[in-house]
Design a protein around this motif. Sequence first.
Motif, PDB file in Angstrom:
ATOM      1  N   GLU A 223    -103.209   4.020 -37.360  1.00 41.24           N
ATOM      2  CA  GLU A 223    -102.749   4.456 -38.679  1.00 41.24           C
ATOM      3  C   GLU A 223    -103.913   4.485 -39.660  1.00 41.24           C
ATOM      4  N   LYS A 224    -103.935   5.527 -40.510  1.00 39.52           N
ATOM      5  CA  LYS A 224    -104.893   5.581 -41.615  1.00 39.52           C
ATOM      6  C   LYS A 224    -104.176   5.048 -42.848  1.00 39.52           C
ATOM      7  N   VAL A 225    -104.898   4.317 -43.694  1.00 41.71           N
ATOM      8  CA  VAL A 225    -104.256   3.622 -44.811  1.00 41.71           C
ATOM      9  C   VAL A 225    -105.035   3.800 -46.109  1.00 41.71           C
ATOM     10  N   THR A 226    -104.366   3.462 -47.210  1.00 41.88           N
ATOM     11  CA  THR A 226    -105.030   3.407 -48.511  1.00 41.88           C
ATOM     12  C   THR A 226    -105.368   1.949 -48.806  1.00 41.88           C
ATOM     13  N   CYS A 227    -106.392   1.739 -49.624  1.00 37.78           N
ATOM     14  CA  CYS A 227    -106.834   0.368 -49.903  1.00 37.78           C
ATOM     15  C   CYS A 227    -106.175  -0.233 -51.139  1.00 37.78           C
ATOM     16  N   GLY A 228    -105.520   0.595 -51.945  1.00 36.07           N
ATOM     17  CA  GLY A 228    -104.859   0.086 -53.142  1.00 36.07           C
ATOM     18  C   GLY A 228    -105.692   0.201 -54.405  1.00 36.07           C
TER      19      GLY A 228
ATOM     20  N   LYS B 199    -111.243   7.224 -53.318  1.00 35.57           N
ATOM     21  CA  LYS B 199    -110.818   8.566 -52.916  1.00 35.57           C
ATOM     22  C   LYS B 199    -109.542   8.548 -52.074  1.00 35.57           C
ATOM     23  N   CYS B 200    -109.247   7.420 -51.424  1.00 42.28           N
ATOM     24  CA  CYS B 200    -108.037   7.343 -50.601  1.00 42.28           C
ATOM     25  C   CYS B 200    -106.768   7.415 -51.442  1.00 42.28           C
TER      26      CYS B 200
ATOM     27  N   PRO C  98     -93.771   4.665 -39.832  1.00 44.66           N
ATOM     28  CA  PRO C  98     -94.242   5.552 -40.903  1.00 44.66           C
ATOM     29  C   PRO C  98     -94.665   6.896 -40.314  1.00 44.66           C
ATOM     30  N   GLU C  99     -94.537   7.944 -41.103  1.00 41.31           N
ATOM     31  CA  GLU C  99     -94.790   9.306 -40.632  1.00 41.31           C
ATOM     32  C   GLU C  99     -96.187   9.480 -40.030  1.00 41.31           C
ATOM     33  N   ALA C 100     -97.203   8.849 -40.617  1.00 36.53           N
ATOM     34  CA  ALA C 100     -98.583   9.031 -40.163  1.00 36.53           C
ATOM     35  C   ALA C 100     -98.978   8.108 -39.005  1.00 36.53           C
ATOM     36  N   ALA C 101     -98.098   7.211 -38.608  1.00 37.95           N
ATOM     37  CA  ALA C 101     -98.420   6.257 -37.540  1.00 37.95           C
ATOM     38  C   ALA C 101     -98.361   6.952 -36.181  1.00 37.95           C
ATOM     39  N   GLU C 102     -99.397   6.728 -35.378  1.00 39.71           N
ATOM     40  CA  GLU C 102     -99.493   7.341 -34.055  1.00 39.71           C
ATOM     41  C   GLU C 102     -99.455   6.248 -32.991  1.00 39.71           C
TER      42      GLU C 102
ATOM     43  N   ASN D 264    -104.562  12.235 -49.623  1.00 42.26           N
ATOM     44  CA  ASN D 264    -105.030  13.189 -48.620  1.00 42.26           C
ATOM     45  C   ASN D 264    -105.390  12.404 -47.352  1.00 42.26           C
ATOM     46  N   HIS D 265    -104.798  12.786 -46.229  1.00 40.28           N
ATOM     47  CA  HIS D 265    -105.002  12.064 -44.967  1.00 40.28           C
ATOM     48  C   HIS D 265    -106.487  11.947 -44.611  1.00 40.28           C
ATOM     49  N   ALA D 266    -107.279  12.971 -44.886  1.00 47.36           N
ATOM     50  CA  ALA D 266    -108.708  12.960 -44.553  1.00 47.36           C
ATOM     51  C   ALA D 266    -109.488  11.935 -45.378  1.00 47.36           C
ATOM     52  N   ASP D 267    -108.980  11.575 -46.546  1.00 46.84           N
ATOM     53  CA  ASP D 267    -109.671  10.622 -47.430  1.00 46.84           C
ATOM     54  C   ASP D 267    -109.275   9.167 -47.177  1.00 46.84           C
ATOM     55  N   MET D 268    -108.303   8.939 -46.329  1.00 47.22           N
ATOM     56  CA  MET D 268    -107.803   7.578 -46.110  1.00 47.22           C
ATOM     57  C   MET D 268    -108.737   6.781 -45.203  1.00 47.22           C
ATOM     58  N   HIS D 269    -108.618   5.477 -45.251  1.00 52.22           N
ATOM     59  CA  HIS D 269    -109.446   4.570 -44.454  1.00 52.22           C
ATOM     60  C   HIS D 269    -108.852   4.422 -43.053  1.00 52.22           C
ATOM     61  N   GLY D 270    -109.736   4.244 -42.083  1.00 50.97           N
ATOM     62  CA  GLY D 270    -109.265   4.008 -40.724  1.00 50.97           C
ATOM     63  C   GLY D 270    -109.684   5.118 -39.798  1.00 50.97           C
ATOM     64  N   PRO D 271    -109.045   5.205 -38.681  1.00 52.10           N
ATOM     65  CA  PRO D 271    -107.773   4.569 -38.331  1.00 52.10           C
ATOM     66  C   PRO D 271    -107.932   3.105 -37.940  1.00 52.10           C
TER      67      PRO D 271
END
Length: 115
Positions: free
Chosen positions: A70-75, A80-81, A50-54, A85-92
Amino acid sequence: MEQPSPPTSLPKYLAEGLPKQDTGTLQEVQNYIEALIEYRDQSVDTDELPEAAEPVEESDGAGRGTVVKEKVTCGDDSCKCASGNHADMHGPYLYRYYRENGTMKSEYVGKPESE
């Protein structure tokens, strides 16, 4: 020498069919199985992730696939995730990407030690 017993996990059609094969065919099957194991254990190419995976250097002890941060959304649509917006996602969090039966899969590994 007595014929070896097949592993109990081997499907019946293989357990019954393999002993009937000639030596050349069994060697071809062995080569195929070794190549298949090597393919499944190899790292996943970065362009497949995935594009955001490091990708990270940390080992998770499993020894197969590629571990990424990786930062993820909770569903939850009200979280806010969900904005994307990458800054609002959970993780990494750490995930391992690997191949199983020709399909790329991922599994949660844990939180990075450095975070």
